[in-house]
Motif scaffolding. Structure first.
Motif, PDB file in Angstrom:
ATOM      1  N   LEU A 152      -3.284   9.263  -1.626  1.00  0.00           N
ATOM      2  CA  LEU A 152      -3.153   7.940  -1.018  1.00  0.00           C
ATOM      3  C   LEU A 152      -3.076   6.849  -2.075  1.00  0.00           C
ATOM      4  CD1 LEU A 152      -5.606   7.799   2.053  1.00  0.00           C
ATOM      5  CD2 LEU A 152      -3.114   7.997   2.049  1.00  0.00           C
ATOM      6  N   PHE A 153      -3.648   7.131  -3.240  1.00  0.00           N
ATOM      7  CA  PHE A 153      -3.742   6.103  -4.284  1.00  0.00           C
ATOM      8  C   PHE A 153      -3.008   6.564  -5.544  1.00  0.00           C
ATOM      9  CE2 PHE A 153      -7.769   6.124  -1.821  1.00  0.00           C
ATOM     10  CZ  PHE A 153      -7.546   4.966  -1.101  1.00  0.00           C
ATOM     11  N   PRO A 154      -2.535   5.651  -6.362  1.00  0.00           N
ATOM     12  CA  PRO A 154      -1.813   6.010  -7.595  1.00  0.00           C
ATOM     13  C   PRO A 154      -2.784   6.402  -8.700  1.00  0.00           C
ATOM     14  CG  PRO A 154      -1.940   3.622  -7.400  1.00  0.00           C
ATOM     15  CD  PRO A 154      -2.577   4.182  -6.147  1.00  0.00           C
ATOM     16  N   TRP A 155      -3.347   7.600  -8.582  1.00  0.00           N
ATOM     17  CA  TRP A 155      -4.418   8.002  -9.500  1.00  0.00           C
ATOM     18  C   TRP A 155      -3.984   7.941 -10.962  1.00  0.00           C
ATOM     19  CZ3 TRP A 155      -9.416   8.311  -8.693  1.00  0.00           C
ATOM     20  CH2 TRP A 155      -9.896   8.487  -7.391  1.00  0.00           C
ATOM     21  N   SER A 156      -2.751   8.323 -11.237  1.00  0.00           N
ATOM     22  CA  SER A 156      -2.313   8.306 -12.642  1.00  0.00           C
ATOM     23  C   SER A 156      -2.371   6.896 -13.209  1.00  0.00           C
ATOM     24  CB  SER A 156      -0.895   8.871 -12.769  1.00  0.00           C
ATOM     25  OG  SER A 156      -0.004   8.150 -11.940  1.00  0.00           O
ATOM     26  N   ASN A 157      -1.998   5.905 -12.402  1.00  0.00           N
ATOM     27  CA  ASN A 157      -2.087   4.514 -12.868  1.00  0.00           C
ATOM     28  C   ASN A 157      -3.526   4.039 -12.956  1.00  0.00           C
ATOM     29  OD1 ASN A 157       0.673   4.296 -13.033  1.00  0.00           O
ATOM     30  ND2 ASN A 157       0.915   3.409 -10.989  1.00  0.00           N
ATOM     31  N   ILE A 158      -4.334   4.460 -11.986  1.00  0.00           N
ATOM     32  CA  ILE A 158      -5.745   4.044 -11.981  1.00  0.00           C
ATOM     33  C   ILE A 158      -6.454   4.547 -13.233  1.00  0.00           C
ATOM     34  CG2 ILE A 158      -7.968   4.382 -10.804  1.00  0.00           C
ATOM     35  CD1 ILE A 158      -6.285   4.458  -8.159  1.00  0.00           C
ATOM     36  N   LEU A 159      -6.123   5.775 -13.643  1.00  0.00           N
ATOM     37  CA  LEU A 159      -6.790   6.355 -14.805  1.00  0.00           C
ATOM     38  C   LEU A 159      -6.125   5.963 -16.120  1.00  0.00           C
ATOM     39  CD1 LEU A 159      -7.676   9.957 -13.558  1.00  0.00           C
ATOM     40  CD2 LEU A 159      -9.020   7.869 -13.426  1.00  0.00           C
ATOM     41  N   ASP A 160      -4.857   5.527 -16.056  1.00  0.00           N
ATOM     42  CA  ASP A 160      -4.132   5.172 -17.281  1.00  0.00           C
ATOM     43  C   ASP A 160      -4.233   3.690 -17.624  1.00  0.00           C
ATOM     44  OD1 ASP A 160      -3.338   7.735 -17.633  1.00  0.00           O
ATOM     45  OD2 ASP A 160      -1.311   7.472 -16.864  1.00  0.00           O
ATOM     46  N   LYS A 161      -4.265   2.856 -16.590  1.00  0.00           N
ATOM     47  CA  LYS A 161      -4.150   1.414 -16.806  1.00  0.00           C
ATOM     48  C   LYS A 161      -5.416   0.681 -16.367  1.00  0.00           C
ATOM     49  CE  LYS A 161       0.814   1.822 -15.934  1.00  0.00           C
ATOM     50  NZ  LYS A 161       1.924   1.469 -15.019  1.00  0.00           N
ATOM     51  N   ASP A 162      -5.495  -0.568 -16.736  1.00  0.00           N
ATOM     52  CA  ASP A 162      -6.661  -1.378 -16.386  1.00  0.00           C
ATOM     53  C   ASP A 162      -6.521  -1.943 -14.971  1.00  0.00           C
ATOM     54  OD1 ASP A 162      -7.845  -0.911 -18.810  1.00  0.00           O
ATOM     55  OD2 ASP A 162      -6.961  -2.666 -19.766  1.00  0.00           O
ATOM     56  N   MET A 163      -6.371  -1.044 -14.008  1.00  0.00           N
ATOM     57  CA  MET A 163      -6.301  -1.476 -12.610  1.00  0.00           C
ATOM     58  C   MET A 163      -7.711  -1.656 -12.074  1.00  0.00           C
ATOM     59  SD  MET A 163      -3.246   0.926 -11.049  1.00  0.00           S
ATOM     60  CE  MET A 163      -3.421   0.198  -9.419  1.00  0.00           C
ATOM     61  N   PHE A 201       0.838  -1.208   0.000  1.00  0.00           N
ATOM     62  CA  PHE A 201       0.000   0.000   0.000  1.00  0.00           C
ATOM     63  C   PHE A 201       0.871   1.254   0.000  1.00  0.00           C
ATOM     64  CE2 PHE A 201      -1.627   3.340   2.892  1.00  0.00           C
ATOM     65  CZ  PHE A 201      -2.680   3.814   2.121  1.00  0.00           C
ATOM     66  N   MET A 202       1.879   1.295   0.893  1.00  0.00           N
ATOM     67  CA  MET A 202       2.721   2.485   0.998  1.00  0.00           C
ATOM     68  C   MET A 202       3.583   2.683  -0.242  1.00  0.00           C
ATOM     69  SD  MET A 202       3.784   2.843   5.026  1.00  0.00           S
ATOM     70  CE  MET A 202       4.462   1.191   5.238  1.00  0.00           C
ATOM     71  N   LYS A 203       3.934   1.599  -0.915  1.00  0.00           N
ATOM     72  CA  LYS A 203       4.726   1.682  -2.137  1.00  0.00           C
ATOM     73  C   LYS A 203       3.947   2.385  -3.255  1.00  0.00           C
ATOM     74  CE  LYS A 203       6.865  -2.125  -3.078  1.00  0.00           C
ATOM     75  NZ  LYS A 203       7.131  -3.503  -3.596  1.00  0.00           N
ATOM     76  N   LYS A 204       2.628   2.240  -3.240  1.00  0.00           N
ATOM     77  CA  LYS A 204       1.792   2.803  -4.311  1.00  0.00           C
ATOM     78  C   LYS A 204       1.339   4.232  -4.034  1.00  0.00           C
ATOM     79  CE  LYS A 204      -0.087  -1.646  -5.886  1.00  0.00           C
ATOM     80  NZ  LYS A 204      -1.315  -2.466  -6.004  1.00  0.00           N
ATOM     81  N   ILE A 205       1.582   4.723  -2.814  1.00  0.00           N
ATOM     82  CA  ILE A 205       1.187   6.097  -2.478  1.00  0.00           C
ATOM     83  C   ILE A 205       1.914   7.088  -3.390  1.00  0.00           C
ATOM     84  CG2 ILE A 205       1.454   7.897  -0.720  1.00  0.00           C
ATOM     85  CD1 ILE A 205       0.815   5.820   1.406  1.00  0.00           C
ATOM     86  N   THR A 206       1.194   8.108  -3.878  1.00  0.00           N
ATOM     87  CA  THR A 206       1.792   9.165  -4.694  1.00  0.00           C
ATOM     88  C   THR A 206       2.369  10.228  -3.764  1.00  0.00           C
ATOM     89  OG1 THR A 206       0.107   8.801  -6.409  1.00  0.00           O
ATOM     90  CG2 THR A 206       1.403  10.830  -6.544  1.00  0.00           C
ATOM     91  N   ILE A 227       2.985  13.456   1.005  1.00  0.00           N
ATOM     92  CA  ILE A 227       2.030  12.649   0.245  1.00  0.00           C
ATOM     93  C   ILE A 227       1.087  13.543  -0.560  1.00  0.00           C
ATOM     94  CG2 ILE A 227       0.078  11.059   0.475  1.00  0.00           C
ATOM     95  CD1 ILE A 227       1.536   9.901   2.945  1.00  0.00           C
ATOM     96  N   VAL A 228       0.947  13.231  -1.828  1.00  0.00           N
ATOM     97  CA  VAL A 228       0.022  13.963  -2.705  1.00  0.00           C
ATOM     98  C   VAL A 228      -1.329  13.243  -2.743  1.00  0.00           C
ATOM     99  CG1 VAL A 228      -0.395  14.862  -5.030  1.00  0.00           C
ATOM    100  CG2 VAL A 228       1.945  14.781  -4.116  1.00  0.00           C
TER     101      VAL A 228
END
Length: 592
Positions: free
Chosen positions: A284-295, A270-275, A281-282
């Motif tokens: 809590l979640f990797p929004w760029s990956n969530i919106l870019d990839k099929d996560m 979880f902490m590894k994926k924090i932006t 911290i910007v």
């Protein structure tokens, strides 16, 4: 040169002829009391039409029953004559034309008087309340149902009584989800609007987009709830309030919060994926990956319980089919922005109800981060009737600074205040809106002051340390002051002067609706300020819902209408007494 000198001597006293390379500019009357300046772009027949339309908008009974009266008139006179009557009155006043070809004369004339255009294809479905409620409820609940879960925020769940989102809303268009095919159709309409903007505005135009037109509302509700639950989570483990970014916490802080649990593999993952960045911290979640990839959304939004270290979901279950719908929504938005970028058209993403807005703003900020690296392309919209708007703006400005992208915003008072108050009272959550009109104006001005202070062009020696820090973003911030309020426009101009921001800097612009507040828009454009008209277009019968809303909105602005009606009447009489009834508008202004 001798000719130029003669022109300068013989020019009207309120017009400055600068040089052969620079366009003439009018002096700006900040009281907006000059009918000649306000209406020099209008034929006398257009002034008579405007006065007639405003008179009708002042009659409550007609406005309250306008949709019934229009249907009855159409039945009596037939469709062809009905369209002729509408084009001579309401349609002609508030709509530019039916398609890209018929709107061009209006766009060209606006431009010749210093005013640019925001195009909006204003075709709306005219569906019943029953049909609207049925569609909204169906499209707002997951296939797995709307189950009660721990930590659930009721505000971000559909409520039958307010499922017709047109309730108490007169100044905003509403889309109701039918299916994915209808969203594709809406995307195609937006793409055609981009072509229209590119074809007729000469790279100065903008286009408005509503995210609810591009996807299932359930997904916006669920994402909004995730964002607000993440804020509550930050408050729970670290204290404080507001957006995650504003806490300025670090990964090391989280490790301390979790104690021995921080060694668990799932917590470490979880902490590894924090932006985060060097300031903390910007997201809590990797929004760029969530919106870019099929996560998978259901698996992405999980946080560790600080007491047990067990991972818990902040989002209710989303099916694979709904995940695909979310990807479709993002694909459509990306396609629209990329198409706009190719033809140098900017995109304004409209604000919507508070239960959608956290998701809309989050997606919009990610689009800015992706597409606004070198210029202004995507703009967000902020509604200042909401008590928390100032805090949201400050947070977004900080994100733009830390992630180094151009931040563009449209600032409006907002369209949903009555609906939001009624919904909050009925569902038992805190009213998100300002208590009255005065508080909304104070909110608007506070936001304006904050944004323009960060655009300051004053010399460094004149700035405090705090002002220097804020001014680091100058040149990378742009704002549209979308207001029909004279005091707000005057205040914005005052702030521009205080911060040495020139109209030619092209970072502050003003916007009003076509057919309304010409006494503000045109003097601004003719004085060299960046001024826009929001220009609706579409076939007569298909824009009737839009025209109905314009009639209702004008009724709500009787004081403003009274002034504009008075100015229109003065200009009509001035032309009569000076023999200028057949005056033909010929503008020689060039927009900023």
């Amino acid at each position: 040169m001798a000719l130029l000198r003669r022109l300068a001597v013989n020019a009207p006293r309120n017009v400055r002829v600068l040089s052969s390379a620079q366009p003439a500019r009018d002096d700006l009357d900040l009281n907006f009391n000059s009918p000649k300046d306000a209406f020099k772009s209008k034929k006398t027949s257009e002034l008579v039409r405007a006065y007639f339309v405003y008179q009708i908008c002042s009659v409550n009974w007609i406005v309250e029953n306008n949709d019934v009266l229009m249907r009855r008139l159409r039945q009596v006179v037939g469709q062809r004559l009905f369209e002729i009557i509408m084009k001579a009155t309401f349609y002609g006043q508030f709509v530019a034309g039916e398609d890209q070809n018929t709107i061009k004369p209006t766009i060209d004339r606006l431009r010749s008087f210093g005013v640019k255009s925001i195009l909006d294809y204003s075709v709306e479905e005219d569906i019943t309340q029953e049909e609207a409620e049925k569609r909204e409820v169906s499209a707002s609940i997951s296939e797995s149902g709307d189950k009660q879960e721990e930590g659930q925020l009721r505000q971000y769940h559909v409520e039958q009584r307010f499922a017709d989102r047109r309730y108490k809303v007169t100044s905003a268009r509403t889309y109701f989800y039918l299916n994915e095919a209808s969203c594709e159709k809406n995307m195609e309409a937006f793409l055609k609007s981009i072509d229209a903007v590119a074809g007729v505005t000469k790279s100065t135009g903008l286009m408005a987009v509503k995210l609810t037109a591009l996807g299932r509302p359930q997904l916006l509700l669920q994402l909004s709830e995730v964002i607000m639950r993440a804020r509550n989570y930050m408050q729970q483990i670290g204290g404080g309030t507001g957006n995650v970014l504003t806490h300025h916490k670090t990964i090391e802080d989280f490790q301390r919060y979790f104690g021995n649990h921080s060694t668990k593999p799932e917590v470490q993952e979880f902490m590894k994926k924090i932006t985060s960045d060097k300031e903390g911290i910007v997201h809590l979640f990797p929004w760029s990956n969530i919106l870019d990839k099929d996560m998978g959304l259901s698996d992405s939004f999980r946080v560790p319980d600080p007491k047990t270290g067990q991972m818990r979901r902040l989002i209710s279950q989303i099916s694979p089919k709904e995940e695909e719908m979310f990807r479709n929504m993002l694909r459509r938005l990306n396609h629209i922005i990329q198409a706009a970028n190719e033809v140098d058209v900017r995109i304004m993403i409209d604000a919507e109800q508070t239960y959608f807005q956290p998701a809309i703003s989050r997606i919009c900020l990610e689009m800015m981060r992706r597409y606004n690296k070198d210029k202004f392309l995507v703009f967000n919209t902020y509604q200042t009737y909401l008590k928390n708007t100032y805090n949201e703006i400050v947070t977004d400005l900080e994100q733009a600074q830390r992630q180094n992208f151009y931040w563009g915003a449209k600032l409006v008072r907002g369209a949903y205040i009555e609906q939001e108050r009624a919904r909050a009272a009925a569902m038992g959550y805190e009213d998100p809106s300002c208590e009255n009109i005065e508080a909304t104006t104070t909110s608007f001005h506070k936001c304006l002051k904050e944004i323009l202070s960060r655009m300051s062009r004053k010399s460094t020696s004149q700035l405090s340390d705090e002002e220097k820090r804020k001014a680091e973003q100058k040149g990378r911030l742009g704002i549209m002051v979308a207001s029909h309020n004279e005091d707000t426009v005057r205040y914005a101009i005052q702030l521009m002067k205080e911060h040495n921001i020139k109209p030619d800097d092209k970072v502050v612009c003003f916007g009003q609706l076509l057919g309304m507040c010409d006494h503000i828009t045109f003097p601004l454009g003719q004085a060299g300020y960046s001024a826009y008209k929001y220009v609706p277009y579409g076939p007569v019968l298909e824009v009737l819902p839009y025209l109905s809303r314009r009639a209702n909105e004008n009724r709500g602005f009787l004081v403003k209408i009274k002034k504009e009606k008075g100015l229109i009447l003065k200009e009509i009489f001035r032309r009569i007494f000076t023999g200028q009834v057949l005056y033909k508008p010929e503008g020689k202004y060039t927009p900023v």
